[in-house]
Structure formats: structure tokens, C-alpha cells
Design a protein around this motif. Structure first.
Motif, PDB file in Angstrom:
ATOM      1  N   ALA A 135       9.064   6.909  -8.879  1.00 22.71           N
ATOM      2  CA  ALA A 135       7.925   7.106  -8.395  1.00 22.71           C
ATOM      3  C   ALA A 135       7.755   8.706  -8.174  1.00 22.71           C
ATOM      4  N   ALA A 136       8.688   9.171  -7.617  1.00 24.08           N
ATOM      5  CA  ALA A 136       8.546  10.744  -6.856  1.00 24.08           C
ATOM      6  C   ALA A 136       8.442  11.704  -7.973  1.00 24.08           C
ATOM      7  N   LYS A 137       9.129  11.180  -9.079  1.00 20.93           N
ATOM      8  CA  LYS A 137       8.832  12.220 -10.339  1.00 20.93           C
ATOM      9  C   LYS A 137       7.593  12.256 -10.828  1.00 20.93           C
ATOM     10  N   LEU A 138       6.572  11.286 -10.197  1.00 21.95           N
ATOM     11  CA  LEU A 138       5.035  11.411 -10.899  1.00 21.95           C
ATOM     12  C   LEU A 138       4.316  12.212  -9.899  1.00 21.95           C
ATOM     13  N   VAL A 139       4.936  12.739  -8.945  1.00 22.08           N
ATOM     14  CA  VAL A 139       4.233  13.351  -7.788  1.00 22.08           C
ATOM     15  C   VAL A 139       3.200  14.560  -8.317  1.00 22.08           C
ATOM     16  N   GLY A 140       3.768  15.241  -9.390  1.00 23.81           N
ATOM     17  CA  GLY A 140       3.033  16.519  -9.828  1.00 23.81           C
ATOM     18  C   GLY A 140       2.544  16.296 -11.017  1.00 23.81           C
ATOM     19  N   GLU A 141       2.321  14.860 -11.394  1.00 20.60           N
ATOM     20  CA  GLU A 141       1.608  14.494 -12.828  1.00 20.60           C
ATOM     21  C   GLU A 141       0.197  15.048 -12.705  1.00 20.60           C
ATOM     22  N   GLY A 142      -0.245  15.743 -14.001  1.00 19.55           N
ATOM     23  CA  GLY A 142      -1.484  16.271 -14.146  1.00 19.55           C
ATOM     24  C   GLY A 142      -1.734  17.334 -13.264  1.00 19.55           C
ATOM     25  N   VAL A 143      -0.930  17.768 -12.604  1.00 22.31           N
ATOM     26  CA  VAL A 143      -1.190  19.311 -11.706  1.00 22.31           C
ATOM     27  C   VAL A 143      -0.411  20.335 -12.149  1.00 22.31           C
ATOM     28  N   GLU A 144      -1.172  21.532 -12.226  1.00 21.27           N
ATOM     29  CA  GLU A 144      -0.622  22.725 -12.524  1.00 21.27           C
ATOM     30  C   GLU A 144      -0.214  23.710 -11.325  1.00 21.27           C
ATOM     31  N   GLU A 154       3.578   0.829  -5.823  1.00 22.47           N
ATOM     32  CA  GLU A 154       2.959  -0.389  -5.653  1.00 22.47           C
ATOM     33  C   GLU A 154       3.226  -1.520  -6.711  1.00 22.47           C
ATOM     34  N   SER A 155       3.767  -0.819  -7.863  1.00 32.02           N
ATOM     35  CA  SER A 155       4.322  -1.905  -8.868  1.00 32.02           C
ATOM     36  C   SER A 155       5.986  -1.780  -8.771  1.00 32.02           C
ATOM     37  N   ASN A 156       6.428  -1.669  -7.579  1.00 34.49           N
ATOM     38  CA  ASN A 156       7.844  -1.933  -7.310  1.00 34.49           C
ATOM     39  C   ASN A 156       8.654  -0.926  -8.191  1.00 34.49           C
ATOM     40  N   ALA A 157       8.259  -0.079  -8.515  1.00 32.29           N
ATOM     41  CA  ALA A 157       9.017   1.281  -9.375  1.00 32.29           C
ATOM     42  C   ALA A 157      10.123   1.768  -8.346  1.00 32.29           C
ATOM     43  N   GLU A 158      11.560   2.206  -8.993  1.00 28.57           N
ATOM     44  CA  GLU A 158      12.288   2.910  -7.976  1.00 28.57           C
ATOM     45  C   GLU A 158      11.752   4.019  -7.352  1.00 28.57           C
ATOM     46  N   ILE A 159      12.265   4.501  -6.057  1.00 27.66           N
ATOM     47  CA  ILE A 159      11.700   5.636  -5.520  1.00 27.66           C
ATOM     48  C   ILE A 159      11.686   6.795  -6.515  1.00 27.66           C
ATOM     49  N   LEU A 188       0.923  -1.116   0.120  1.00 31.27           N
ATOM     50  CA  LEU A 188       0.039  -0.140  -0.106  1.00 31.27           C
ATOM     51  C   LEU A 188       0.860   1.190  -0.135  1.00 31.27           C
ATOM     52  N   ALA A 189       0.490   2.164  -1.009  1.00 39.41           N
ATOM     53  CA  ALA A 189       1.447   3.410  -0.918  1.00 39.41           C
ATOM     54  C   ALA A 189       0.271   4.626  -0.989  1.00 39.41           C
ATOM     55  N   ARG A 190       0.529   5.564  -0.307  1.00 43.87           N
ATOM     56  CA  ARG A 190      -0.388   6.869  -0.300  1.00 43.87           C
ATOM     57  C   ARG A 190       0.327   7.922  -0.236  1.00 43.87           C
ATOM     58  N   TYR A 200      11.138  16.129  -2.186  1.00 48.00           N
ATOM     59  CA  TYR A 200      10.559  15.963  -1.174  1.00 48.00           C
ATOM     60  C   TYR A 200       9.890  14.905  -0.957  1.00 48.00           C
ATOM     61  N   ALA A 201       9.146  14.580  -2.172  1.00 45.88           N
ATOM     62  CA  ALA A 201       8.432  13.212  -2.226  1.00 45.88           C
ATOM     63  C   ALA A 201       9.495  12.156  -2.092  1.00 45.88           C
ATOM     64  N   ALA A 202      10.630  12.144  -2.592  1.00 44.27           N
ATOM     65  CA  ALA A 202      11.563  10.881  -2.704  1.00 44.27           C
ATOM     66  C   ALA A 202      12.025  10.650  -1.383  1.00 44.27           C
ATOM     67  N   ARG A 203      12.294  11.967  -0.493  1.00 46.01           N
ATOM     68  CA  ARG A 203      12.520  11.921   0.958  1.00 46.01           C
ATOM     69  C   ARG A 203      11.599  11.270   1.652  1.00 46.01           C
ATOM     70  N   ALA A 204      10.295  11.846   1.553  1.00 47.62           N
ATOM     71  CA  ALA A 204       9.177  11.201   2.244  1.00 47.62           C
ATOM     72  C   ALA A 204       9.122   9.506   2.299  1.00 47.62           C
ATOM     73  N   ILE A 205       9.370   9.273   0.934  1.00 53.21           N
ATOM     74  CA  ILE A 205       9.064   7.991   0.572  1.00 53.21           C
ATOM     75  C   ILE A 205      10.212   7.120   1.232  1.00 53.21           C
ATOM     76  N   ARG A 206      11.191   7.623   1.091  1.00 51.52           N
ATOM     77  CA  ARG A 206      12.485   6.833   1.616  1.00 51.52           C
ATOM     78  C   ARG A 206      12.396   6.717   3.196  1.00 51.52           C
ATOM     79  N   GLN A 207      11.925   7.894   3.805  1.00 55.04           N
ATOM     80  CA  GLN A 207      11.824   7.729   5.314  1.00 55.04           C
ATOM     81  C   GLN A 207      10.642   6.837   5.695  1.00 55.04           C
ATOM     82  N   ALA A 208       9.665   6.910   5.023  1.00 58.33           N
ATOM     83  CA  ALA A 208       8.389   5.980   5.295  1.00 58.33           C
ATOM     84  C   ALA A 208       8.801   4.592   5.233  1.00 58.33           C
TER      85      ALA A 208
END
Ligand code: FAD
Length: 280
Positions: A239-248, A231-236, A208-210, A267-275
């Protein structure tokens, strides 16, 4: 500046508060956002309804496998509650990142959620936690998923006459790790960008990833594409590069749109790594 004149009532029961708010009264919680707006005359309510003397809005309890938090819980209460620290540490960590100690002592969870500032910290965590926001009026009570509550900049699903009365968050399973990472606007403490990650790992696999994001755009959101990648085992980093996908991304004097997007990715990469490091 001095605010316009206003009437002031401090009810001691929720029923009385809801009746007054149903008559057009404006709720006052910690006053950390409302009072400055009144002083600047960006808001000129005619009748303030002070919620601070209503014990029914002041609790943190475990119920049916979830944590129920009354709207009057201060940021300091959330940051230091043993129940929240033990059972939903992401919310406590997020609260500890808000402003300074004076703001955390006065400001409330309910007030912050109702205000829906696009740079507020809680929305990132509440999105990642898939929290529920309970709204009450004299006519009854409803609970909304957080994604249906935050509609836009300073705009929520609150209807006239409704109060935020409770926030419900899940109790984390033992295998879940969480983290809130924020790039701070140094003068106020608000998030230029803030990312909350909540990740469950079982037998070495992410099940689970949120990811909740605040500050990047006018509204908080869940970064679904980044979650699916994890959730599909992509590298951190991928995955972090997709955090702003579709957002202005927003732009202001603190950060341009490309810089905000860069911050969100970092900051997404940092948060994912720490989580992940905190998941069993
Ligand atoms: P108020 O200011 O009392 O109310 C805010 C709005 O919500 C008003 O419109 C009010 O009518 C409405 N309202 C209040 N309670 C309810 C309710 N129960 N139901 C419906 N409507 C309600 N926030 C961050 O997230 N991160 C930061 O780093 C940060 N830094 C800050 C620094 C400073 C110097 C200041 C002054 C504020 C900062 N804040 C920050 C904002 C702070 O967290 C406020 O506490 C929060 O935005 C509003 O909560 P409040 O309880 O003070 O609400």
C-alpha cells in the motif's frame, strides 16, 4: 532587509476585519510567513489588517459531533488543547511537529492553511481528516472540503475579500488510530515529506483508511490508491508503494524527485504501521 512602508490596522471585530479585507487589505495572522516575505520584498502589501485582536477567531469547541477551530488558534494551542488531544489527536500531533516553539507560539492554523506552503505540515493531516475550511467575506460564509481548498503551490480557493475563519475536523471514533510521520528539513523544520495516516479497524479488518501527503509535490493530496489497497487488505509495504501514484514528485536542493518518492513510501509505511498500532 526592511519592508516597504505599509498602513496597519488592528480591528477588534470580524465584521470590521472583513470590511477592511474587502477593500484590499492584507490579513496578518502570526506573521511567521508574511513578515519574512515582506522583509525580502517578495510581498509588499499596502495595508496590513492584523487579525490578532479579534476574539471571534479564537476558539476551539465541540459542536455537532465535530471540532470547530477558529483561524487564530496558534500551533501551540492546537498542540496542547485537551479537546484536540482527546478527540482529534492527529491534528495535535501534527502541530507539535511544526518548526520550533517560537514559531508554534506565533503561527496560526488559519495562517498556515491560507498560506498553502507545499512543505507545510497541517495539509497532510487535514487531507487525511477530510477537514472543512470555512471562508468568510462581507457577503457571507462558505465551507469547502479541504480537497477543494488547496489548489496548488501557495494557491487556494480563497477569493479576494475572503478570510479563513474556521477549520472543522471530525471527532475520531474509538476504533480509529492516527499518526503523522515527517522527514524534517533540519534548518527550518518544514516537511521534506510528511504523511498522515488515519485508519479504522473493526473486528481485525481495516474499514477506513485515509492517507494525506505533504511535501512530495506542489500540493497536498489524499493517496487514494494506497487507501484502497489498505481497505482491500493489502500488505502495508504494498500500500505504501502506491502513495506517490500519479503524482509528479518535486525536486530541489534538499531532495531529488526519486529520493522524495522513496521518502514518501518509507514514511507512509511508518505512519500506517503506527496508526494501526494505535487503533483498537
Ligand atoms: P502569516 O505569516 O501571518 O500569514 C501567511 C499568509 O496567510 C499571508 O499571505 C496572510 O495574508 C494570509 N493569512 C493569514 N491568516 C489568514 C486568514 N485567516 N485568512 C486568509 N488569509 C490569511 N510551517 C510548517 O507547517 N512546518 C514547519 O516545520 C514550519 N517551520 C517554520 C520555521 C520557521 C523558522 C518559520 C519562520 C516558519 C515555519 N513554518 C512552518 C511556517 C509557520 O507554520 C507559519 O505559522 C505559517 O506558515 C503561517 O501562519 P501565520 O499565522 O504565521 O500566518
Amino acid at each position: 532587509m526592511i519592508p516597504n512602508t505599509f498602513e496597519y490596522t488592528a480591528p477588534t471585530t470580524l465584521k470590521d476585519a472583513l470590511a477592511l479585507i474587502g477593500n484590499g487589505g492584507k490579513p496578518l495572522a502570526g506573521g511567521m510567513s508574511l513578515i519574512p516575505m515582506m522583509k525580502l520584498r517578495l510581498a509588499s502589501p499596502e495595508h496590513l489588517i492584523d487579525l490578532n485582536r479579534i476574539p471571534e477567531l479564537n476558539y476551539i469547541r465541540e459542536q455537532n459531533g465535530e471540532l470547530h477551530i477558529g483561524a487564530n488558534a496558534s500551533h501551540y494551542d492546537v498542540e496542547t488543547s485537551p479537546l484536540i488531544l482527546g478527540k482529534c489527536p492527529l491534528l495535535a500531533e501534527t502541530a507539535s511537529n511544526i518548526g520550533d516553539i517560537q514559531v508554534r507560539n506565533r503561527g496560526t492554523l488559519g495562517g498556515s492553511v491560507a498560506h498553502a506552503d507545499p512543505s507545510a505540515d497541517y495539509p497532510a493531516a487535514l487531507q487525511a481528516l477530510e477537514a472543512k475550511i470555512v471562508l468568510s467575506s462581507s457577503k457571507g460564509t462558505r465551507a469547502l472540503p479541504v480537497a477543494d481548498f488547496f489548489l496548488d503551490t501557495f494557491t487556494t480557493a480563497l477569493e479576494p475579500g475572503e478570510l479563513v475563519t474556521e477549520i472543522i475536523v471530525p471527532i475520531e471514533a474509538g476504533l480509529t488510530g492516527t499518526s503523522y510521520q515527517k522527514f524534517v528539513q533540519p534548518a527550518s523544520g518544514f516537511a521534506i515529506v510528511g504523511v498522515a495516516a488515519r485508519i479504522r479497524r473493526e473486528d481485525g479488518k481495516i474499514t477506513l483508511a485515509r492517507i494525506g501527503v505533504t511535501g512530495l509535490s506542489g500540493n497536498s493530496y489524499r493517496a487514494i490508491k494506497a487507501e484502497q489497497a489498505l481497505e482491500s487488505n493489502a500488505e502495508i509495504e504494498k500500500a505504501a508503494k502506491l502513495v506517490g501514484e500519479g503524482v509528479e514528485p518535486s525536486a530541489d536542493l534538499h531532495a531529488s524527485a526519486p529520493y522524495r518518492l522513496h521518502l514518501a513510501t518509507a514514511y507512509a509505511a511508518r505512519a500506517i504501521r503506527q496508526a494501526l498500532s494505535r487503533s483498537a
